[in-house]
Motif scaffolding. Structure first.
Motif: not given
Length: 385
Positions: A307-308, A323-325, A329-334, A353-356
């Motif tokens: 998850g990175s 280097n983001i937290e 259970f918050d794995s980035p996919t897109s 979620t979608v985060s900037a």
């Protein structure tokens, strides 16, 4: 390769083209060729890796990826009226929008305040306040193989194209009317697509289940096929299953593959194979998902395990992890990168979620200001119901 005393010498074939999953080996002592059998595709390939009968291998010549400190990476050159850009040591979270009841398998920026997000068979246009502006349920979805892929894309005029459940590629008009742009093929399934910001062509990644192979087609603005990218210089297949596709500032075609052994496959604009990442095995299993490129021509790719987000040089060297937290259970996919605002949008499959984020520092020499993302001065968290 291991020597006769059991010492590790080198990795020989890293995700070899045309095979992807090597299963069996046989060495011909007369011709010094290595025969490799594939787990899939009913294929056996022949390789030469020695030029003479007795090969001397220097352990010190094993090549490993150059890993640089993220604080020391600076782009050479600069845009007009701007100072050089550099990566920030600690990316700044600008905004987080919650998309209820939908995993964010893929996201695409429309403007600085609007985003198209897709998950399974759903497609949603939201603003940065989290308000839904348009909703569709006719995306392509093949549950037998998986759902992660770039099933929609936005062109330079903010027009949307997406893979319909009938396997055609549809375009959505400003009146939100859907029409067919590319008809489905007889053998290939449309799997991912991306509008080129350089040529305004449509790049389409396709997949053929019978042979477990992939291909990238290029279509012009009228829907005419103008290029096919499928093989390397030896005639072996480059792709197994293209899940995400994008391009770099120099026109490189960049494909992320997720099936079993993840990889990033990069060809130049003419379709010549440049490199495949990872060039050497990592300490962990690399499972690549969403991918994008930024203003510095870096390649950013989501790794679902552990998850990175990897930051790669445009020539394929690993630079750093972003280097983001990120929790388990918050794995980035897109991923989607906003060039005008220098913001990176990250979609999560787990917490919806979608985060900037801002991770590139860019100082404007004329105004003395840094381009702003939406909600730059206030961290907002919105929820869609």
């Amino acid at each position: 390769m291991i020597d006769r005393d059991g010492q590790f010498l080198s990795y020989l074939l890293i995700r070899p083209s045309g095979i992807f999953y090597p299963r069996s080996l046989s060495y011909d002592v007369n011709t010094h060729r290595l025969w490799v059998g594939s787990e899939y595709y009913n294929k056996v390939c022949c390789f030469r890796y020695m030029t003479q009968k007795v090969a001397c291998i220097d352990l010190n010549q094993c090549i490993y990826d150059v890993r640089e400190s993220i604080t020391n990476i600076v782009i050479t050159g600069k845009r007009q009226n701007e100072s050089p850009m550099r990566l920030m040591s600690s990316p700044k979270l600008l905004q987080s929008v919650r998309v209820a009841h939908m995993c964010c398998d893929h996201i695409a920026c429309v403007t600085s305040d609007r985003i198209w997000a897709s998950g399974r068979d759903k497609l949603l246009l939201i603003n940065t306040n989290g308000e839904p502006l348009h909703y569709r349920e006719d995306l392509f979805n093949d549950e037998n193989v998986g759902t992660y892929s770039a099933r929609h894309t936005v062109n330079s005029d903010n027009g949307l194209s997406y893979i319909h459940r009938n396997n055609n590629i549809h375009r959505l008009s400003q009146e939100k009317k859907s029409t067919i742009f590319i008809n489905k093929g007889h053998f290939w399934k449309h799997w991912c697509n991306f509008w080129s910001t350089i040529t305004n062509d449509l790049l389409v990644g396709m997949y053929r289940e019978e042979t477990w192979t992939g291909v990238v087609f290029r279509y012009n603005q009228t829907g005419q096929l103008t290029q096919t990218v499928q093989h390397d210089s030896t005639g072996l297949e480059l792709y197994c299953m293209p899940n995400y596709i994008t391009e770099n500032n120099n026109g490189d075609i960049i494909v992320s593959e997720f099936h079993r052994a993840g990889a990033v496959v990069v060809t130049d604009r003419e379709g010549k194979h440049r490199f495949t990442y990872p060039k050497h095995p990592q300490e962990f299993t690399f499972r690549s998902l969403g991918i994008c490129t930024d203003a510095m021509s870096h390649i950013l790719v989501c790794d679902s395990f552990p998850g990175s987000i990897h930051i790669l040089h445009k020539d394929g060297q690993f630079l750093s992890l972003l280097n983001i937290e990120i929790s388990f259970f918050d794995s980035p996919t897109s991923l989607s990168y906003g060039v005008k605002s220098n913001c990176l949008w990250v979609g999560s499959k787990d917490n919806h979620t979608v985060s900037a984020y801002r991770y590139i520092y860019q100082h404007n020499a004329l105004t003395g200001k840094i381009p702003q993302c939406p909600k730059e001065n206030e961290l907002s968290c919105s929820r869609l119901v």
